[in-house]
Design an enzyme around this catalytic site. Structure first.
Site, mmCIF file in Angstrom:
data_model
loop_
_atom_site.group_PDB
_atom_site.id
_atom_site.type_symbol
_atom_site.label_atom_id
_atom_site.label_comp_id
_atom_site.label_asym_id
_atom_site.label_seq_id
_atom_site.Cartn_x
_atom_site.Cartn_y
_atom_site.Cartn_z
ATOM 1 N N ASP A 139 0.933 -1.224 0.184
ATOM 2 C CA ASP A 139 0.036 0.082 0.163
ATOM 3 C C ASP A 139 0.824 1.213 0.010
ATOM 4 O OD1 ASP A 139 -1.789 1.854 0.313
ATOM 5 O OD2 ASP A 139 -3.081 1.059 1.770
ATOM 6 N N ARG A 141 -0.232 4.397 -0.849
ATOM 7 C CA ARG A 141 -0.934 5.662 -0.876
ATOM 8 C C ARG A 141 -0.682 6.325 0.321
ATOM 9 N NH1 ARG A 141 -6.805 2.837 -0.714
ATOM 10 N NH2 ARG A 141 -5.466 1.642 0.882
#
EC number: 3.5.4.25
Length: 217
Positions: A139, A141
Site C-alpha cells: 500500500d 497511498r
C-alpha cells in the site's frame, strides 16, 4: 508541506484551490472543488455537499479505481463504495467526497495493478502477495493532500466512511481528527469474495459481513 526534517506542517495544507463549480449528479447537486497538489503536481477534486465546514463532517476519501469506478469491474467493490458514499453524503445533506488521483491500485499505478490482477487470476496469489511478487509496496497511498483539502474546506473533524482503520490513522497523522469511522459495507460477490477476505485478513479492514459467507478462501 514538510519542513527541512520531513515532518508534516499541519499549518500548510500543501494544496492550492484552483476552481469551484456546481456539479449536478444522479445523486444530487454537489460543488466540485479542484485543487493542485503543490508537491506532486497531481490534480485533485473534492465533491462538497452543503456547508461542509465544521466538526464531524461525513467524509469519504476515495482512491481512484478506473476498473471499478468507470468500468464497473466486480473484481473489487470500489465502484459500489463510490456510489454508496455519494448517496450517503447526499442524504445527509452535508459532506465531502475526495477523489484521490495517484491512488490507483493502492498507489502502484494502473499498469502495475493490472499485472497484479493477472497474478491473482493465473497464479492464485491474493492482492497482497501479488504486489510483493512484483516487487511493489502493498500500500503506497499517502493522504497528505486529502488532509490539506479538508483543511482548506474548513473541515475540523470527520466521520469517515471507511472500513480501513489505517486510513483514519493516516488522516489523523496529518492533523484531521476522525471522530467516528462509518462502515461502508458492500455485499460480496463471487468475483470479489477472495479479494475482500484478503483485505480483512491481510490489511486489517473491518468487514464483519463476510462472516459465514460460503465461498473460496
Amino acid at each position: 508541506m514538510t519542513d527541512s526534517e520531513g515532518a508534516f506542517d499541519v499549518g500548510d495544507p500543501g494544496v492550492r484551490r484552483v476552481v469551484e463549480v456546481r456539479l449536478p449528479t444522479r445523486y444530487g447537486e454537489f460543488r466540485a472543488v479542484g485543487f493542485l497538489d503543490r508537491c506532486t503536481g497531481i490534480e485533485q477534486v473534492a465533491l462538497v455537499r452543503g456547508e461542509a465546514a465544521g466538526e464531524r463532517v461525513l467524509t469519504r476519501l476515495h482512491s481512484e479505481c478506473l476498473t471499478g469506478d468507470a468500468f464497473g469491474s466486480t473484481h473489487c467493490e470500489c465502484g459500489e463504495q463510490l456510489a454508496a458514499s455519494l448517496r450517503a453524503i447526499a442524504e445527509e445533506g452535508c459532506g465531502v467526497l475526495i477523489y484521490l488521483q495517484g491512488h490507483e491500485g493502492r498507489g502502484i499505478g494502473l499498469l502495475a495493478k493490472l499485472r497484479a490482477m493477472k497474478l491473482q487470476q493465473d497464479d492464485g496469489l491474493d492482492t497482497v502477495d501479488a504486489n510483493v511478487a512484483l516487487g511493489l509496496p502493498v500500500d503506497a497511498r499517502d493522504y497528505r493532500s486529502a488532509a490539506g483539502m479538508l483543511q482548506d474546506l474548513g473541515v475540523r473533524s470527520v466521520r469517515l466512511l471507511s472500513n480501513n482503520p489505517r486510513k483514519g490513522e493516516a488522516l489523523e497523522r496529518y492533523g484531521v481528527p476522525v471522530a467516528e469511522r462509518v462502515p461502508l459495507l458492500v455485499p460480496p460477490g463471487a468475483e470479489n469474495l477472495r479479494y475482500l477476505r484478503a483485505k480483512r485478513e491481510r490489511l486489517d479492514h473491518d468487514l464483519p459481513h463476510l462472516d459465514g459467507v460460503p465461498g473460496p478462501s
